[in-house]
Design a protein around this motif. Structure first.
Motif, PDB file in Angstrom:
ATOM      1  N   THR A  37       0.597   4.892  -2.139  1.00 14.93           N
ATOM      2  CA  THR A  37       0.741   6.235  -1.566  1.00 14.93           C
ATOM      3  C   THR A  37       1.771   7.046  -2.346  1.00 14.93           C
ATOM      4  O   THR A  37       1.555   8.235  -2.652  1.00 14.93           O
ATOM      5  N   GLU A  38       2.883   6.391  -2.693  1.00 12.81           N
ATOM      6  CA  GLU A  38       3.931   7.082  -3.463  1.00 12.81           C
ATOM      7  C   GLU A  38       3.402   7.489  -4.839  1.00 12.81           C
ATOM      8  O   GLU A  38       3.658   8.605  -5.314  1.00 12.81           O
TER       9      GLU A  38
ATOM     10  N   PHE B 284      -7.696   1.936  -1.025  1.00 14.21           N
ATOM     11  CA  PHE B 284      -7.136   1.060   0.004  1.00 14.21           C
ATOM     12  C   PHE B 284      -8.206   0.105   0.540  1.00 14.21           C
ATOM     13  O   PHE B 284      -7.947  -1.085   0.757  1.00 14.21           O
TER      14      PHE B 284
ATOM     15  N   ARG C 154       0.817  -1.213   0.000  1.00 14.77           N
ATOM     16  CA  ARG C 154       0.000   0.000   0.000  1.00 14.77           C
ATOM     17  C   ARG C 154       0.855   1.269   0.000  1.00 14.77           C
ATOM     18  O   ARG C 154       0.404   2.328  -0.433  1.00 14.77           O
ATOM     19  N   LYS C 155       2.104   1.149   0.466  1.00 12.71           N
ATOM     20  CA  LYS C 155       3.002   2.309   0.435  1.00 12.71           C
ATOM     21  C   LYS C 155       3.294   2.726  -1.006  1.00 12.71           C
ATOM     22  O   LYS C 155       3.468   3.917  -1.284  1.00 12.71           O
TER      23      LYS C 155
ATOM     24  N   ASP D 179       1.062  10.437  -4.841  1.00 14.03           N
ATOM     25  CA  ASP D 179       1.740  11.703  -4.569  1.00 14.03           C
ATOM     26  C   ASP D 179       2.487  12.241  -5.787  1.00 14.03           C
ATOM     27  O   ASP D 179       3.046  13.346  -5.728  1.00 14.03           O
TER      28      ASP D 179
END
Length: 525
Positions: free
Chosen positions: A244-245, A466, A240-241, A248
């Motif tokens: 997020t990246e 998510f 999931r990171k 962004d």
């Protein structure tokens, strides 16, 4: 008195082993030989024929001996001689039930089903066949119901067959008669489902879906952001990171890269399909289209509506390879976040010929959910449906847009938000005969749905990428346990094995025989 009680009324069932002997008296000199004679008949040895013929001559009033002779011939493979003996038994011993059952079984194997009621009675009821008898042996009753079930299954009267099957399950729950009866009943059920499917396919109007263009291109595109390449290497357990990246990243260049991913799935469809056909399918490789769609939805990329619709223009093989269940479960959500503000473009998509049924139905799902979430837009969506329905009414089969399955699903969406304003168009659709009747019934049933409408919960939740991935990941867990359950054998309290039936997959044909996929038919019923 219900039908089961009626079939068992007027007589008692006994398991007394002496009952049959009293019903058809047997001399003691023969009685002591019966068990050995039965075993001899089962062995099917030719040398035993003379012995049985001699005994039938010596004891002409004992039908059981002739029955054993029939069994002997059958086990020898002399089926015609076995049948001759059956007729002989019925002729000389008309009250001997097992003779009638043997003859009925003969007619069943010859598929001369119309002759079976001539032997067992028009009503196929034991008491009416033997009105003077008040007691029957359990083996007589079991054999009679078994043949009755085979008969009704063969002629397609599954209701009568099932009533008798329930009785057989109660009186002889672990018998060979029950096993045979259940086998033929289930085969008849399958045949009925196949016939229903054939009739459904015969009556349905389908579009000829335009095939996804095949190319020889194998080179992947170049992306501005290296993170996008990782979408080709991860399934739904993706970190999931990474999402997020990616979220962004600069919006414009991100959207351009994600649109490239969607285009790449189409341009290199032949490349990926060939790999999958050769056994190289891996969710880590083939989930990139879904990743791109959900990321576009998360950033509400309204600029990508045409790129998303281009995905929906592809054929069923493309959808199955890349998208699968996501089309019917979540495509409405992707469209809601990217396309709800541009329903005119979505409307034009509904007018296009040769589009896969479930791709268009996902757009109808979107329209329905707009009403559910944005009540102020109700009139707009009603007019949207009116325009789409009228386009179908003004089309011909040659236009390759009329799709009875799609219209059935669209009407269900209209019923969800109680779109009574569309009743005139709906009536015209039914008059034209282009609505799938299995979807929501005929026009009378539709009007009844409107009249009985209750404001039940049809609003689906708008969730983040998510939360979506958490839900999708849970599918894999559930599917794992379902498959474990399919192959496992549990034990009941008394130590007896309990068989579990195979789960029906979302994309499997619905077992009701409608011809739809399970997820679009009985999954939620």
């Amino acid at each position: 008195m219900n039908k089961k009680e009626l079939l068992l009324s007027g007589y008692e069932i006994t398991s007394d082993e002496n009952f049959s002997r009293n019903l058809n008296p047997i001399p003691h000199s023969l009685d002591i030989q019966l068990e050995a004679l039965y075993e001899l008949a089962l062995k099917g040895k030719k040398s035993a024929v003379k012995k049985f013929i001699r005994l039938t001559q010596e004891y002409p009033r004992v039908p059981m001996l002739k029955n054993y002779l029939s069994v002997l011939y059958s086990n020898m493979g002399e089926i015609e001689k076995s049948h001759e003996v059956n007729h002989w038994i019925v002729s000389e011993h008309p009250d001997y039930l097992f003779g009638k059952l043997n003859l009925a079984a003969e007619y069943f194997t010859k598929e001369e089903y119309d002759k079976i009621p001539e032997v067992l009675g028009e009503y196929m009821e034991l008491k009416k066949l033997y009105p003077e008898r008040n007691i029957f042996h359990i083996v007589e009753v079991s054999g009679f119901f078994k043949i009755s079930i085979l008969y009704f299954s063969a002629i397609g009267n599954l209701e009568q067959a099932e009533i008798r099957l329930d009785i057989l399950r109660e009186i002889v729950p672990e018998s060979a008669d029950l096993e045979i009866a259940e086998k033929h009943f289930h085969l008849a059920q399958m045949g009925s489902a196949i016939n229903s499917l054939a009739n459904f396919n015969k009556d349905s109007i389908d579009v000829e879906v335009k095939k996804t263009v095949l190319t020889n291109i194998e080179t992947p595109p170049e992306f501005t952001h290296k993170e996008i390449g990782l979408l080709y290497k991860n399934d739904f357990s993706i970190d999931r990171k990474l999402f997020t990246e990616i979220l962004d990243l600069p919006r414009q260049s991100l959207i351009e890269d994600l649109n490239k991913v969607l285009k790449d799935s189409i341009i290199r469809f032949n490349y990926f399909k060939t790999k999958a056909d050769n056994g190289n399918f891996d969710d880590n490789t083939y989930s990139f289209v879904i990743h791109a769609l959900f990321i576009l939805a998360e950033i509400e990329a309204t600029e990508s509506i045409e790129d998303i619709l281009e995905v929906l223009r592809q054929d069923g093989d493309y959808i199955e390879l890349y998208i699968g269940d996501i089309l019917t479960e979540y495509m409405w959500l992707i469209l809601y976040k990217t396309s709800a503000s541009n329903m005119d473009t979505c409307k034009q998509f509904m007018f296009e010929p040769g589009i896969y049924t479930f791709s268009k139905s996902s757009v109808s799902d979107l329209a329905n959910q707009i009403v559910q979430h944005q009540s102020k837009r109700r009139d707009e969506i009603v007019n949207w449906y009116r325009d789409v329905f009228r386009s179908f009414l003004n089309s011909t089969l040659e236009d390759n847009v009329i799709d009875s399955n799609l219209l059935g699903m669209m009407l269900n969406d209209v019923l969800d938000f109680n779109g009574t304003e569309l009743i005139l168009e709906i009536e015209e659709l039914y008059k034209k005969g282009i609505v799938d009747l299995d979807a929501c019934g005929d026009i009378k049933e539709v009007k009844k749905h409107f009249a009985d409408y209750q404001d039940t919960y049809h609003k689906r939740e708008i969730i983040s990428i998510f939360d979506v991935y958490e839900e999708i990941s849970s599918w894999a867990v559930n599917d794992y346990y379902d498959s474990e359950e399919d192959i496992s054998t549990n034990n009941s309290d008394d130590g007896q094995p309990i068989k579990t039936e195979k789960k029906v997959g979302r994309n499997d044909p619905c077992p009701c025989g409608s011809g739809k996929k399970y997820k679009k038919c009985c999954l939620n019923k």
